[in-house]
Design an enzyme around this catalytic site. Structure first.
Site, mmCIF file in Angstrom:
data_model
loop_
_atom_site.group_PDB
_atom_site.id
_atom_site.type_symbol
_atom_site.label_atom_id
_atom_site.label_comp_id
_atom_site.label_asym_id
_atom_site.label_seq_id
_atom_site.Cartn_x
_atom_site.Cartn_y
_atom_site.Cartn_z
ATOM 1 N N SER A 1 0.810 -1.215 0.000
ATOM 2 C CA SER A 1 0.000 0.000 0.000
ATOM 3 C C SER A 1 0.847 1.270 0.000
ATOM 4 C CB SER A 1 -0.955 0.021 1.195
ATOM 5 O OG SER A 1 -0.271 0.354 2.380
ATOM 6 N N LYS B 1 1.082 3.827 7.327
ATOM 7 C CA LYS B 1 0.371 4.751 6.443
ATOM 8 C C LYS B 1 0.870 6.179 6.665
ATOM 9 C CE LYS B 1 -2.795 1.927 4.653
ATOM 10 N NZ LYS B 1 -2.078 0.703 5.060
#
Length: 217
Positions: free
Chosen positions: A136, A175
């Site tokens: 990601s 993230k």
């Protein structure tokens, strides 16, 4: 290059390592995978290759897979920790760069570590390392299998890449961090993946990414 601290070996791995050492002493060059298999009674070259990869991961060997005799004992190479100017950073476990997953038992133990030149690090104290799982953060040049070096911190600024623990799910993720009104946005760096929106009360920042160690296969 970072190197892992050595761990206990299986009987088979010890036999392979002993054979490589004696073969090098006798011949002056390393054996092939097939020669190793014959010496330790392993008929499958893939099984030999698997164990060689474990010896590489545990710091006993260097291996150039494109060469048939591309093995080298790390005992022939000076240890980084024996030289001034390197920092030993413990491996704390895996971190998911994808959908957050439930925290499980770490595949790493207290003896696992990488060693990096101090020239790469502006901050040397209390650092820890995490192995990335998932893609990601691929547009941020963080890929599956890479290692991220983290500085512990409990708060984050917008745009920082952080390790976050989501307490309501008992899950962790890697993230970009953003405050967005009354919620937190955990943003992937992959256009095919959606951000995660959560209440600030369930987000605990574990640390900020300082450095990415790329794993080149």
């Amino acid at each position: 290059m970072p190197r892992k601290k050595k761990k206990t070996l299986t009987k088979r791995q010890k036999a392979i390592l002993d054979f490589i050492r004696s073969f090098l002493t006798e011949n002056g060059f390393p054996p092939t995978v097939r020669e190793i298999g014959e010496a330790v009674s392993i008929s499958s070259t893939s099984v030999v290759s698997y164990n060689l990869n474990r010896l590489v991961e545990r710091g006993h060997l260097l291996r150039e897979k494109e060469l048939s005799r591309g093995l080298r004992l790390t005992s022939d190479i000076p240890s980084l920790s024996s030289r001034v100017g390197f920092t030993r950073i413990p491996m704390a476990g895996p971190i998911v760069a994808g959908e957050p997953v439930e925290i499980g038992e770490s595949v790493f133990d207290e003896e696992d570590a990488i060693e990096l030149s101090n020239d790469l690090l502006a901050h040397h104290d209390d650092l820890f390392a995490l192995k990335v799982r998932g893609d990601s953060m691929i547009d941020a040049m963080v890929s599956d299998g890479d290692i991220v070096v983290m500085r512990p911190q409990k708060e984050a600024r917008d745009g920082e890449m952080i390790a976050a623990w989501l307490t309501d799910r008992d899950e962790t993720t890697l993230k970009y961090f953003y405050h967005e009104g009354g919620r937190i946005r955990l943003q992937p760096a992959n256009p095919t993946m959606d951000p995660i929106f959560v209440d600030p009360s369930v987000v605990q920042v574990q640390g900020k990414v300082l450095l990415v160690v790329r794993q080149i296969n």
